[in-house]
Design an enzyme around this catalytic site. Sequence first.
Site, mmCIF file in Angstrom:
data_model
loop_
_atom_site.group_PDB
_atom_site.id
_atom_site.type_symbol
_atom_site.label_atom_id
_atom_site.label_comp_id
_atom_site.label_asym_id
_atom_site.label_seq_id
_atom_site.Cartn_x
_atom_site.Cartn_y
_atom_site.Cartn_z
ATOM 1 N N GLU A 1 0.847 -1.195 0.000
ATOM 2 C CA GLU A 1 0.000 0.000 0.000
ATOM 3 C C GLU A 1 0.882 1.245 0.000
ATOM 4 O O GLU A 1 1.886 1.319 0.727
ATOM 5 C CB GLU A 1 -0.884 -0.039 1.246
ATOM 6 N N CYS B 1 -5.648 -3.200 2.084
ATOM 7 C CA CYS B 1 -5.451 -3.298 3.529
ATOM 8 C C CYS B 1 -6.741 -3.454 4.337
ATOM 9 O O CYS B 1 -7.311 -4.536 4.393
ATOM 10 C CB CYS B 1 -4.651 -2.097 4.021
ATOM 11 N N LYS C 1 -9.116 2.787 -2.349
ATOM 12 C CA LYS C 1 -9.432 2.073 -1.114
ATOM 13 C C LYS C 1 -10.825 2.463 -0.651
ATOM 14 O O LYS C 1 -11.207 3.637 -0.716
ATOM 15 C CB LYS C 1 -8.397 2.419 -0.046
#
Length: 634
Positions: A47, A172, A116
């Site tokens: 990330e 994540c 994200k």
Amino acid sequence: MQHYGFIKTALGIPFSNPGDLHTNTEKIIALSIEAFNNGSSIILFPELSITGYTCQDLFSNSIIIQKTIESIITIKNKTKFTDIIITVGAPLIWNNGLYNCAVVIQSGKILGIVPKIFLAQYREFYEARWFKSGLGIKNQHIPIDGEMICFGTETLFRNSKNPAMVIGIEICEDVWTSSPPSGTLAENGATIILNLSASNIIIGKDLYRRKLIEMQSARLIAAYLYCNTSAAESTTDLVFDGDGLIYENGILLSQSERFLRKDQLLYADIDLELLTHERTKITSFPSSSDNFNSIDFSQQRKTFELTRLYAKHPFVPANNDLLHNRCKEIFTIQATGLAKRLETTQCKAVIGLSGGLDSTLALLVTIKAMKLLNKNPQTEIIPITMPGFGTTTMTRNAVEKLCDELAIPLLQYPIHDISNTMFDTIEHPRDTHDITYENIQARSRTYILMSIANKHNGIVIGTGDLSELALGWSTYNGDHISMYNVNSSIPKTLVKYLINEISQTEFDGHAREILSDILTFPISPELLPTSGNTVVQKTEDVIGPYELHDFFLYYFVRWGFTPEKIKCITNKTFSDIYSEDEISQWLTVFIKRFFTSQWKRDCVPAGPKVGSIDLSPRGSWRMSAEMSINDFLF
């Protein structure tokens, strides 16, 4: 290897400093090219890997934003001679908001950008301070280097030359939520999930994280690549461990060395054919046709050496603790199944004992079943030994000693006379030791067992195992028949381990010694004449090694591999034991016997399923006995 369904994948974990975009970019390029040269189709980075995860309030600084765009352009230009799918993390601006993104690059082009969705905003995390959530963003565009790049969630990347290769992305925190995006990505066809991560480490978190990825991979029947940022990130308040994981259907294929203070590149060979086969079989696996954005790419087949390892004995866990627990569980399942049948029928148990592995295991299971029912094995079990022309003193003595030690009265009914009577009746020469000679003995034993069962209100306990069922290595209406077969889903390679485990946990003293001796006996039907203690007939000399046949069985039935693919992985796995010619020979034997023995399996007796494979026509395996074998021969 792609024609067998394999692709090589990679994780790149650069030891990079936050804010050093030039160095980070050069490392991403170098690792990507190395992975490409080693045959990888995909490489995943952590990330925010271009900038580093711990830039904090500098994420929105104009220099960081500008340099991030320049880095993306540099990566795509310097890797344009490759066709590897490169996925990097970067902060990007869209519609007045800053987003934590995954950028997918291939062959000098930016294929797409995925933001994200779930931002970590609790305890030590403050992502919402800098970034906006990508929730609800679909089919938008970000201008980069004169091109409008697709930007949004619910995006799939499809290989036009390999339909099984469909990539979905989450970042994540997305996987830590109750409804990870990877779920709907998989339902819409993604077979590979990429997770770019920056997850700090605290005590116990690594184990929880791995369980999380393992279960998500298993639940989705997908490959799951998880790439965490390295220990080079700022340690002002947090430490990162560079945890890299590659799972396939819940099985860990590769993992990084955590806390490593240098660049790291790890690989795993993903079997896309295995994943699509399993999804096809699990009819409850949902298929959706949501309005997902689909981005096609083209990638040539790659030639690479298969580095994936396969256990020689897939039915036998390599870990001793797992093997102990597995054997204990199987034994309990077998005994529980038989106990219910005995309870229902209110019958005694009649069992033929040869002194071999299978009948010994069946006896131990029967003893346990009687104990579960609070019945006395010494009065409720009727063991019978039926010595014939090929019975050795070794196996006969073992049976006698074992029953004597267990205080279970043993009946003895030699089959010489009844077999000779049948030879004479059908005018078969007694000295012609062919299949008729052998099968008459097997049926004589079954005739005696069934008759004794009638006489004593008993049921005959079957002893034949899963491997014998697969190969048709039994006499129809002979040892093929019983009233309940406790070994019907036990592969031959597991039988010894079960007996050993039972002997260590259920018995002691002399009984344990006798069982240990039985474990050393060669596998033999003992049907050809012998003089004393010499075994003149060894099963594996006739049909081939059981360790090979169990390997073939596992990958043919459980995973639907083609014989050619099975031969490929068998050659690799057993190269230190068997030649390629031997493997081809015995694989051909397996395929022919498996197909031509289905008519026997169509009427096998009941028995408990204990593992992922059983061949009962009422259970997991249904197959036409007239199925053509032609396309399965190689």
